[in-house]
Design an enzyme around this catalytic site. Sequence first.
Site, PDB file in Angstrom:
ATOM      1  N   ARG A 179      60.594  18.888  82.488  1.00  0.00           N
ATOM      2  CA  ARG A 179      59.500  20.163  81.851  1.00  0.00           C
ATOM      3  C   ARG A 179      59.622  20.482  80.537  1.00  0.00           C
ATOM      4  O   ARG A 179      58.710  20.342  80.189  1.00  0.00           O
ATOM      5  CB  ARG A 179      59.722  21.102  83.236  1.00  0.00           C
ATOM      6  CG  ARG A 179      59.545  20.112  84.486  1.00  0.00           C
ATOM      7  CD  ARG A 179      58.715  21.588  85.112  1.00  0.00           C
ATOM      8  NE  ARG A 179      60.073  22.377  85.567  1.00  0.00           N
ATOM      9  CZ  ARG A 179      60.331  24.175  86.282  1.00  0.00           C
ATOM     10  NH1 ARG A 179      58.788  24.247  86.768  1.00  0.00           N
ATOM     11  NH2 ARG A 179      61.226  24.312  86.443  1.00  0.00           N
ATOM     12  N   ASN A 235      56.973  20.607  89.154  1.00  0.00           N
ATOM     13  CA  ASN A 235      58.103  20.168  89.760  1.00  0.00           C
ATOM     14  C   ASN A 235      57.089  19.794  91.378  1.00  0.00           C
ATOM     15  O   ASN A 235      56.615  20.938  91.259  1.00  0.00           O
ATOM     16  CB  ASN A 235      59.258  20.996  90.343  1.00  0.00           C
ATOM     17  CG  ASN A 235      60.451  21.336  88.438  1.00  0.00           C
ATOM     18  OD1 ASN A 235      60.258  20.017  88.673  1.00  0.00           O
ATOM     19  ND2 ASN A 235      60.867  22.198  88.675  1.00  0.00           N
TER      20      ASN A 235
END
Length: 779
Positions: free
Chosen positions: A26, A44
Site C-alpha cells: 500500500r 486492504n
Amino acid sequence: MTNLHETLLHRQRLIVQGMVQGVGFRPFVYSQAIRHGLVGFVFNSTIGVTIEIEGTSQATAAFQRALREELPPLAHVVSLTCEPIPLHHETSFLIVHSEVGAERRAFISSDAATCDECLRELFDPTDRRYQYPFINCTNCGPRFTIIQDVPYDRDKTTMRVFPMCPSCQREYADPLNRRFHAQPNACPVCGPHVSLLGRREDGTMHHIECQTPITQAAQLLATGTILAVKGLGGYHLTCDAFEQEAVRRLRQGKQREAKPFALMVPDITAARQLCWVSEAEAQLLHSRHRPIVLLKRRDDNLVAPDVAPAYDSLGIMLPYTPLHHLLLSAFAAAHQPGRPTALVMTSGNLSEEPIAYHDEDAQQRLHTIAEAMLIHNRDIHMRCDDSVVQVTAGGEQFCRRARGYAPEPITLSFDLPVPLLACGAHLKNTFCLGKGTQAFVSHHIGDLENLETLLSFREGIEHFQRLFDIFPEAIAYDSHPEYLATKYALDTPIPRKIAVQHHHAHIASVMAEHGITEPVIGIAADGSGYGTDGAIWGCEIMMADLLQFQRLAHLAYIPLPGGEQAVRQPWRMGAVYLSRAYGDAFLDLDIPFVRAINRARWHILSQMIEKGVNCPPTSSLGRLFDAVAALLGLHAAEVAYEGQAAIALEVLAATCRDQVTSYPFHWQQGEPAILDVIPIITAITDDILRGEPPARIARRFHLSITHMLTIACVEARKQAGCNRVALSGGVFQNRLLLEQLMTNLEERAFQVSINRRVPPNDGGISLGQLAVAAAHLRT
C-alpha cells in the site's frame, strides 16, 4: 455540455491479488500515485488490495507499469483486474482502513529475514532501536507465525497486546515511512522484550535478573551450556558447535542418536570456513527465506564430530531474526578467538515430536535438555520449523518446506473445480488446501506417529481454512488404509472423498509444479507406498497424467521380513537379497556381512518368509539401497531413522574418484515389466569376495541404478512414444543418483522435470493428491 478537462481524465478500479498484504504494497501504491499525479485511494480487503486511481491515461498507464515492474521486495502480484468507473474528482490520494468482506482471497506472506536497513539500525548506537531484538519493517520480520486472521492488521496478530508508543505510531501512520502499516512494528519502549531463565536443581525454570539477557546467554553458550532459544516459529535448542561435550549432551537429551544438527553462522564468510559454498548456495543462504542449506563440509572443519556423524555435509543457515544476529554477535565476542562462530541450532523438541512453540509447553518439554532458556513475550500463533534445501541438478531442491516459504501458494495451470483439501502422507506430512488456481501447501508437519503431531496437523488445517477462506467440498488422501491422515479424511463430513495412490501423487506433484498436462513417463522411487495390489511399492515406472496411471515396470518384488522392522534393521534386507541370489547357500559366503548374521534370527525370518507371515512383498528402491549398504557394513544392525543406511551409501560412493562400470541387471518383459536386480547383488558379492574397495562398489551400484532407470525410460518411450520424464520420491534426494540419472536421460533427448517447489519426499505428496483429485472431479 461535457467539460473538456473531464474528457482528459479517467478513473479505474484495480483489484490486485497475490502477496500484497503486510509487504509494503500500500505505501508503494501511495508513493506511485503521488509520483504520477493521481488521486483516489487504496485499501486492504479479504480478497487482496483494492485501488481506485483517477488521472490522465498516460499517468494511469505508468502507474500500472510500476505495479508490474517495481514492486517492493516481498510483494508478488498474481492477478490484476482493471475496470473503468465514473470520476470522483478527489484532490488527494489516500490509504484507507481495511475492508472486511465475505470472501477471503488475500495471501499471507511467509516470515522474512531481517532486511539490510533494519540490520544497520540494529547495530547503530545512535538509533533508537539499537540492539532491539524485535526490529522489523514492511520488508522483513514475522508474518505467518504471528497472524491469526485476515485482513492482515495488527489487531489480528499476536502483536495486538503491545500498543504502539507515539514514535512507533507516527512511523506506522506515515505512508512514506518504510514502517507504514508494518504490523509487528515496535521498539524498546512499547514492544516485546527478552528474558533469560535458569534451571533449578528440581528442573523448574526461574527468571535470571540481568540487564543484558542476550549477552548473558552468549556467555553461557561459550562455557558449554545448552540453551533453548525462542525464535520465529518455535524454540531451538542451541550450544557451541565446537564443544563436543555440549553437543553430546544435546544429542542424548533430544534422544536423537544420529540425525545431523543444523548450524547457524553469522555470515557467508563463516559458512565458507566450515564448508564449500557455491555462488548459488551463497545466494540461497542469504535470501530472505534463510533456509538451512546442505553444504559439502571442508576436510579441515573442526566442528564437533557429533554435530553430523558420518556425514560429508553440514546444514548451515544464517541468522534470520534480530535476536539471532545479536546472539551470534555476543557469542563471537565471548568464545575463544581464532575460530569460526557457529552455534548448533536444532528444533526444540524430542525426536519425532513437533517443535515446541508455547512458552509453558516449551518449559515442560525442554527442561530436561536446556540448562537455560532465552525467551521473549511475543506469542507465536503458528509453529513453523526451519526449511531445509540443497542445490542439486542445477537448482534448488527442498528436503523440508516450512519457515520462509509457507504459506505462499503454488499457482496451478488449471482451475480447481471445487475447494479441495489434500491430507498428504504419513511421514514428513504436509497438507494442501486449494481454491481457484491457488494451492496452499502447508508448512512441514512431521511424521504422524503421535498425538502431538496429529493435533498439529488438525490445528494447521483449521488455521489455513480460516486464513484463506477455503472450506473444502472434496478431500483427497493416500490409499494406505492405516495412515492417520487417511483416517482423518475418512472421518470428516466432507462428502466427496478421493483416494490417490502414493506414487501417482509423487509424479502428479511434479506435473502440478511445472504445469504439465500431457502424459509423462514417471519414475517414483522411495521407501514405501501402498500399491493397488496391496504390496509395498517403491520403484515404479509408469505412464501417468493427472487422472490416471499405468504401471509399465517395477523393481522385482522381494519379501519385507517383519514389515517396519526391516526398515529399522537393514541386515534383514541384505539377507533377503542374498537368499534370493544364492538360496540357503548364501550362509556359506565368506564375507563379513554373512559372518555377522545371527543364524538363529535368520532361521526365524526365513520361516516367516516361507509361511508369508508379516512379510509383505515390496518393490522399494529405498530398501534395495538399505540392503547394499548392509552388505558393505554400513548400519547393517540397526538405523536410527529411515534412510540412514542409504545416505551412508551415497556418502561412501561420493568418495570414489575412479572411472567405474555398472553391474548387470535383468529386464524381464511383461505387463508390467520386471527389473530384476539379483545380477547386481551377485556381482557386488563377487566384488566383496575379491576385496574391491567398498567405495568403488558403492559407486558402481549407484551407476547401475541410473543405468537401469535410464533403460526403463527408453523402453517406456518405445512403448508409449512419450519423451517427457518426471522424477519424484525420497530416493531422488540422493544427489549423486539424481544428477547421474538426469544427465543420462538428457543425453538421450528426454525432457526431465523434478520437484523444485515442494520436496520430492513425502512432503510433496499433498500437492500431487490435490492435482489428481481435481482431475477426477473434472471428469
